[in-house]
Scaffold this active site. Structure first.
Site, PDB file in Angstrom:
ATOM      1  N   TRP A  19       0.826  -1.221   0.000  1.00 17.66           N
ATOM      2  CA  TRP A  19       0.000   0.000   0.000  1.00 17.66           C
ATOM      3  C   TRP A  19       0.851   1.258   0.000  1.00 17.66           C
ATOM      4  O   TRP A  19       1.833   1.357   0.736  1.00 17.66           O
ATOM      5  CB  TRP A  19      -0.878  -0.007   1.244  1.00 17.66           C
ATOM      6  CG  TRP A  19      -1.543   1.312   1.513  1.00 17.66           C
ATOM      7  CD1 TRP A  19      -1.019   2.368   2.204  1.00 17.66           C
ATOM      8  CD2 TRP A  19      -2.844   1.712   1.087  1.00 17.66           C
ATOM      9  NE1 TRP A  19      -1.924   3.414   2.237  1.00 17.66           N
ATOM     10  CE2 TRP A  19      -3.059   3.031   1.557  1.00 17.66           C
ATOM     11  CE3 TRP A  19      -3.876   1.095   0.354  1.00 17.66           C
ATOM     12  CZ2 TRP A  19      -4.238   3.735   1.327  1.00 17.66           C
ATOM     13  CZ3 TRP A  19      -5.051   1.802   0.134  1.00 17.66           C
ATOM     14  CH2 TRP A  19      -5.231   3.102   0.607  1.00 17.66           C
ATOM     15  N   ILE A  20       0.467   2.234  -0.803  1.00 13.54           N
ATOM     16  CA  ILE A  20       1.090   3.559  -0.794  1.00 13.54           C
ATOM     17  C   ILE A  20      -0.019   4.609  -0.764  1.00 13.54           C
ATOM     18  O   ILE A  20      -1.031   4.460  -1.438  1.00 13.54           O
ATOM     19  CB  ILE A  20       2.009   3.738  -2.030  1.00 13.54           C
ATOM     20  CG1 ILE A  20       2.428   5.197  -2.237  1.00 13.54           C
ATOM     21  CG2 ILE A  20       1.383   3.210  -3.310  1.00 13.54           C
ATOM     22  CD1 ILE A  20       3.369   5.421  -3.421  1.00 13.54           C
ATOM     23  N   ASP A  22      -0.184   9.120   0.609  1.00 13.73           N
ATOM     24  CA  ASP A  22       0.304  10.488   0.392  1.00 13.73           C
ATOM     25  C   ASP A  22       1.804  10.620   0.081  1.00 13.73           C
ATOM     26  O   ASP A  22       2.627  10.026   0.774  1.00 13.73           O
ATOM     27  CB  ASP A  22       0.074  11.348   1.644  1.00 13.73           C
ATOM     28  CG  ASP A  22      -1.251  11.094   2.316  1.00 13.73           C
ATOM     29  OD1 ASP A  22      -2.077  10.357   1.769  1.00 13.73           O
ATOM     30  OD2 ASP A  22      -1.455  11.646   3.415  1.00 13.73           O
ATOM     31  N   GLN A  38       3.752   7.740   2.323  1.00 12.39           N
ATOM     32  CA  GLN A  38       3.063   6.911   3.288  1.00 12.39           C
ATOM     33  C   GLN A  38       3.015   5.490   2.733  1.00 12.39           C
ATOM     34  O   GLN A  38       2.549   5.266   1.599  1.00 12.39           O
ATOM     35  CB  GLN A  38       1.644   7.442   3.508  1.00 12.39           C
ATOM     36  CG  GLN A  38       1.600   8.839   4.102  1.00 12.39           C
ATOM     37  CD  GLN A  38       1.780   8.835   5.598  1.00 12.39           C
ATOM     38  OE1 GLN A  38       0.890   8.465   6.344  1.00 12.39           O
ATOM     39  NE2 GLN A  38       2.961   9.249   6.050  1.00 12.39           N
ATOM     40  N   SER A  82       1.585  11.897   7.623  1.00 10.13           N
ATOM     41  CA  SER A  82       2.096  12.843   6.625  1.00 10.13           C
ATOM     42  C   SER A  82       2.777  14.077   7.210  1.00 10.13           C
ATOM     43  O   SER A  82       2.490  14.494   8.331  1.00 10.13           O
ATOM     44  CB  SER A  82       0.972  13.268   5.684  1.00 10.13           C
ATOM     45  OG  SER A  82       0.739  12.196   4.802  1.00 10.13           O
ATOM     46  N   ASP A 101       0.689   8.897  18.901  1.00  6.48           N
ATOM     47  CA  ASP A 101       1.322   8.540  20.176  1.00  6.48           C
ATOM     48  C   ASP A 101       0.603   7.357  20.841  1.00  6.48           C
ATOM     49  O   ASP A 101      -0.363   6.820  20.301  1.00  6.48           O
ATOM     50  CB  ASP A 101       1.454   9.798  21.059  1.00  6.48           C
ATOM     51  CG  ASP A 101       0.150  10.197  21.723  1.00  6.48           C
ATOM     52  OD1 ASP A 101      -0.871   9.477  21.568  1.00  6.48           O
ATOM     53  OD2 ASP A 101       0.147  11.228  22.419  1.00  6.48           O
ATOM     54  N   ASP A 148      -0.589  16.692   9.634  1.00  3.22           N
ATOM     55  CA  ASP A 148      -0.076  17.007   8.298  1.00  3.22           C
ATOM     56  C   ASP A 148       0.587  18.387   8.188  1.00  3.22           C
ATOM     57  O   ASP A 148       0.145  19.252   7.408  1.00  3.22           O
ATOM     58  CB  ASP A 148      -1.187  16.874   7.234  1.00  3.22           C
ATOM     59  CG  ASP A 148      -1.911  15.543   7.310  1.00  3.22           C
ATOM     60  OD1 ASP A 148      -1.323  14.585   7.850  1.00  3.22           O
ATOM     61  OD2 ASP A 148      -3.061  15.452   6.839  1.00  3.22           O
ATOM     62  N   GLU A 202      -7.138  18.015   5.572  1.00  8.95           N
ATOM     63  CA  GLU A 202      -5.947  17.179   5.585  1.00  8.95           C
ATOM     64  C   GLU A 202      -4.901  17.786   4.653  1.00  8.95           C
ATOM     65  O   GLU A 202      -5.234  18.502   3.696  1.00  8.95           O
ATOM     66  CB  GLU A 202      -6.286  15.752   5.126  1.00  8.95           C
ATOM     67  CG  GLU A 202      -7.256  15.034   6.068  1.00  8.95           C
ATOM     68  CD  GLU A 202      -7.444  13.569   5.714  1.00  8.95           C
ATOM     69  OE1 GLU A 202      -7.295  12.723   6.617  1.00  8.95           O
ATOM     70  OE2 GLU A 202      -7.752  13.247   4.552  1.00  8.95           O
ATOM     71  N   ASP A 237     -11.373  15.960   3.756  1.00 12.48           N
ATOM     72  CA  ASP A 237     -11.727  14.599   4.141  1.00 12.48           C
ATOM     73  C   ASP A 237     -13.175  14.287   3.725  1.00 12.48           C
ATOM     74  O   ASP A 237     -13.488  13.154   3.361  1.00 12.48           O
ATOM     75  CB  ASP A 237     -11.562  14.495   5.669  1.00 12.48           C
ATOM     76  CG  ASP A 237     -11.460  13.056   6.121  1.00 12.48           C
ATOM     77  OD1 ASP A 237     -11.208  12.182   5.278  1.00 12.48           O
ATOM     78  OD2 ASP A 237     -11.629  12.807   7.332  1.00 12.48           O
TER      79      ASP A 237
HETATM   80  N1  DQQ Z   1      -3.113  10.264   5.174  1.00 14.67           N
HETATM   81  C1  DQQ Z   1      -2.227  10.296   6.315  1.00 14.67           C
HETATM   82  C2  DQQ Z   1      -2.704  11.417   7.157  1.00 14.67           C
HETATM   83  C3  DQQ Z   1      -3.439  12.282   6.201  1.00 14.67           C
HETATM   84  C4  DQQ Z   1      -4.111  11.290   5.301  1.00 14.67           C
HETATM   85  C5  DQQ Z   1      -2.226   8.964   7.004  1.00 14.67           C
HETATM   86  C6  DQQ Z   1      -4.508  11.874   3.977  1.00 14.67           C
HETATM   87  O1  DQQ Z   1      -1.628  12.090   7.793  1.00 14.67           O
HETATM   88  O2  DQQ Z   1      -4.337  13.155   6.834  1.00 14.67           O
HETATM   89  O3  DQQ Z   1      -1.721   7.958   6.162  1.00 14.67           O
HETATM   90  O4  DQQ Z   1      -4.626  10.899   2.984  1.00 14.67           O
END
Ligand code: DQQ
Length: 538
Positions: A19-20, A22, A38, A82, A101, A148, A202, A237
Site C-alpha cells: 500500500w502507498i 500520500d 506513506q 504525513s 502517540d 499534516d 488534511e 476529508d
Molecule cells: N493520510 C495520512 C494522514 C493524512 C491522510 C495517514 C490523507 O496524515 O491526513 O496515512 O490521505
C-alpha cells in the site's frame, strides 16, 4: 510477471508491492529529488504507516532507499503520518511529520538528517524534544484532528511558520504555529484560514505563485510581495478531493484572504480543484534546479479491496506536474514535468484531418496501454451547440451525457484502453454547450464502460474548462499507463485522473481511437502520439 499484472504502471511512481498513499516531504537536495511517501510495509491495505523513501535525478526514474522514518519513540509509536520538508537557510533539510502517540493522539514531530553530507539523506534522527506540538485542553484542539504539517516559511520577523490541518466541529482550519528555532513552537492566536462546514482539512499546502510576467517560474515558499499571490490547498476529508483557493497572504495579520472571500458557505467557495478525477493528499515543493514549483499527488485504486490484496499492491502517484498561476489570475495551470517526454518513442503525427460526426478513427503505431497522446481540435460550428438552460454540476452532466450519448458539437476526443469490439473503453472528450449566450466547454473522463468487471468503481468525472472554442484550439493530452489515464484539457487548465481495469483491453489487445459522436464535424489540427518507454521505478 507483467502478464498476470496487467494493471501495474510502467512510468507512474509506485513501490514494488503493498500500500502507498500520500507523497511526503518532497524536496531537491544534493542535486537529487527526494520523495517520501506513506507506506504499509506489511500489505496492500492502509496500516502500519512508515515514511518510505526514493530518490531521483529526473523525477521519472526512482531508486528506493531504506525507510526514512518509522515508529521508534513514544511520539510516533502508532504511526508516522504525513508531513513536509523545509530547507533551512544554508540548505539544511528538516522534516516535520505527524506521529501517532500511545494514546492515539496526533502530535507533530521533528526529524533531521544524521549526516547532511550524504546526498541520499538515508538516515534520519528524531528530536529528543518530540512531540513539538500537541493538542492540549487549553488550545481546544481535538487529538484526532491535528495533522499534516506543511513546509514552513520564514517571516521578515525571523519567525518560522507552519500550518497544521484541523477542524473544530465542522469548521475546517489551517492552524498556524510559529517558532524561532524550529523546536519550540507556539500556536498563533488565530488560524491562517478556516471555513465553516468544510470538515477536516488534511494535508494543507501553502505557497506563493508569481502574478506578473514569468508566470511559469516557481518561487521558494518564503517569498512574498506585491508580485505574488498565495495558494492555499486543502485535502477535504469530506469530499476526498484536493481543493484550492487563490488569494493574498497578509503577513502582518498572519491571515490568508482568498480572492473569493464573501462566498464562504457557498458551494462555489471550494469549487477549484487540482484534479477533477481521483486525486488526493497532494503536495508541492520548489525545485531550485529548474526554478519551478512541482506538484505530486496520490491516486488511489478504483478496484475492490479483495482485488488489491490479490494483486498485492494499491496506490500510485501522478506524473509530477509543474504548477503555476494562469494569466487570468483565476486558476492554476498544471503540466507534466518535461522530463517525462524523455520516455517518448516512435512518434506518430497526423496531418490536419476532419473527423465527421459519428466517425471513429484508430490511432495506430503507438502502444495503447503505454502512451502519451496530444490532440487539438478546431470547432467551427459553435453556433450549433446544444443549449444548456440551467447550470448543473459538470460531473453530473458528464454522467448524463457520456461518450455514447450523441450530441451536436461533441462529444469528441479519445477512446483509450479500448477493446477491439468496444466492449470496453474509457472516453476522454469535450462537449460544447451554449449557456447564457456564451460558449461553455465541458471536459469528461467517462469510465462507465472501462471494464467488464463491475466490481470496479467506474464513476464518470467532469469539469468545465475555461477555453473559448471560437478563438482557441481545444487541446487534450492523455498520459495512458495500463490502469491510469491522466488527462489535461486546455493546455493544463483542467486535469482529470482516472483508474481503469479493463479485462479485454490489456497488453497488445488494447486500441486507441479519436472519435466524434456529435453531428458537427470538427477539425483535428494536431495529433502527436508516442509510445512510452518503461521508467526505472523502485
Ligand atoms: N493520510 C495520512 C494522514 C493524512 C491522510 C495517514 C490523507 O496524515 O491526513 O496515512 O490521505
Amino acid at each position: 510477471y507483467s502478464s498476470n499484472q496487467p494493471y501495474r504502471t510502467a512510468y507512474h511512481f509506485q513501490p514494488l508491492k503493498n500500500w502507498i498513499n500520500d507523497p511526503n516531504g518532497p524536496m531537491r537536495y544534493g542535486g537529487l529529488y527526494h520523495l517520501f511517501y506513506q507506506y504499509n510495509p506489511k500489505g496492500a491495505v492502509w496500516g502500519n504507516i512508515v515514511w518510505a523513501h526514493s530518490v531521483s535525478k529526473d523525477l521519472v526514474n526512482w531508486t528506493p532507499l531504506d525507510h526514512a522514518i518509522h515508529p521508534s519513540q513514544p511520539s510516533d509509536i502508532n504511526g508516522c503520518w504525513s508531513g513536509s520538508a523545509t530547507l533551512l537557510p544554508g540548505g539544511k533539510p528538516v522534516i516535520l511529520y505527524t506521529g501517532i502517540d500511545p494514546n492515539n493522539h496526533q502530535v507533530q514531530n521533528l526529524a533531521i538528517p544524521k549526516n547532511i553530507s550524504d546526498p541520499l539523506l538515508r538516515e534520519w534522527k528524531k528530536s529528543p524534544k518530540n512531540p513539538l506540538m500537541q493538542p492540549t485542553f487549553s488550545n481546544k484542539i481535538n487529538s484526532s484532528s491535528f495533522r499534516d504539517p506543511t513546509t514552513a516559511w520564514l517571516g521578515k520577523d525571523g519567525f518560522w511558520r507552519v500550518l497544521i490541518g484541523s477542524k473544530i466541529n465542522t469548521k475546517g482550519m489551517a492552524i498556524l504555529y510559529k517558532s524561532k528555532n524550529f523546536v519550540n513552537w507556539v500556536e498563533a492566536k488565530h488560524p491562517l484560514h478556516s471555513a465553516e462546514g468544510t470538515g477536516m482539512w488534511e494535508c494543507p499546502d501553502f505557497y506563493p505563485v508569481l502574478n506578473q510576467n514569468k508566470l511559469t517560474i516557481g518561487v521558494d515558499t518564503s517569498v512574498n510581495g506585491d508580485y505574488v499571490k498565495h495558494v492555499l490547498k486543502v485535502s477535504l476529508d469530506d469530499t476526498k478531493h484536493d481543493h484550492y483557493l487563490i488569494g493574498t497572504y497578509d503577513a502582518v495579520k498572519d491571515i490568508f484572504v482568498p480572492d473569493n472571500h464573501g462566498l464562504e458557505g457557498n458551494h462555489q467557495y471550494f469549487e477549484l480543484r487540482y484534479d477533477y478525477g481521483k486525486y488526493y493528499a497532494s503536495k508541492t515543493f520548489f525545485d531550485d534546479g529548474k526554478n519551478r514549483r512541482v506538484l505530486l499527488g496520490w491516486v488511489n485504486e478504483s478496484s475492490s479491496v479483495a482485488d488489491d490484496v490479490k494483486k498485492g499492491w494499491s496506490g500510485i502517484h501522478t506524473i509530477p506536474r509543474a504548477i503555476w498561476l494562469h494569466k487570468s489570475g483565476k486558476q492554476l495551470v498544471q503540466w507534466p514535468v518535461k522530463e517525462i517526454e524523455n520516455l517518448r518513442m516512435n512518434p506518430v503525427n497526423w496531418p490536419t484531418k476532419v473527423i465527421k460526426g459519428g466517425e471513429l478513427i484508430p490511432i495506430t503505431g503507438v502502444n495503447p496501454v503505454q502512451a502519451d497522446v496530444e490532440i487539438s481540435f478546431e470547432v467551427n460550428d459553435v453556433g450549433k451547440a446544444e443549449i444548456l438552460d440551467h447550470m448543473i454540476d459538470p460531473q453530473i452532466l458528464c454522467s448524463q451525457k457520456g461518450a455514447a450519448v450523441k450530441g451536436r458539437v461533441g462529444p469528441f476526443g479519445l477512446l483509450v484502453v479500448a477493446s477491439k469490439g468496444l466492449q470496453e473503453y474509457t472516453a476522454v472528450f469535450f462537449r460544447i454547450f451554449r449557456y447564457q449566450h456564451k460558449n461553455l466547454v465541458l471536459m469528461c473522463s467517462d469510465q462507465s464502460r472501462s471494464s467488464l468487471n463491475k466490481e470496479n468503481d467506474m464513476t464518470t468525472y467532469g469539469t468545465f474548462v475555461d477555453v473559448d472554442p471560437l478563438h482557441e484550439k481545444l487541446s487534450l493530452r492523455s498520459l495512458i499507463d495500463h490502469s491510469v489515464v491522466e488527462s489535461f484539457g486546455g493546455e493544463g487548465r483542467a486535469c482529470i485522473t482516472a483508474r481503469v481495469y479493463p479485462t479485454l483491453a490489456i497488453h497488445d489487445k488494447a486500441m486507441l481511437y479519436a472519435f466524434n459522436n456529435g453531428t458537427s464535424a470538427v477539425k483535428i489540427t494536431r495529433l502527436n502520439a508516442w509510445s512510452m518507454k518503461k521508467a526505472k521505478i523502485n
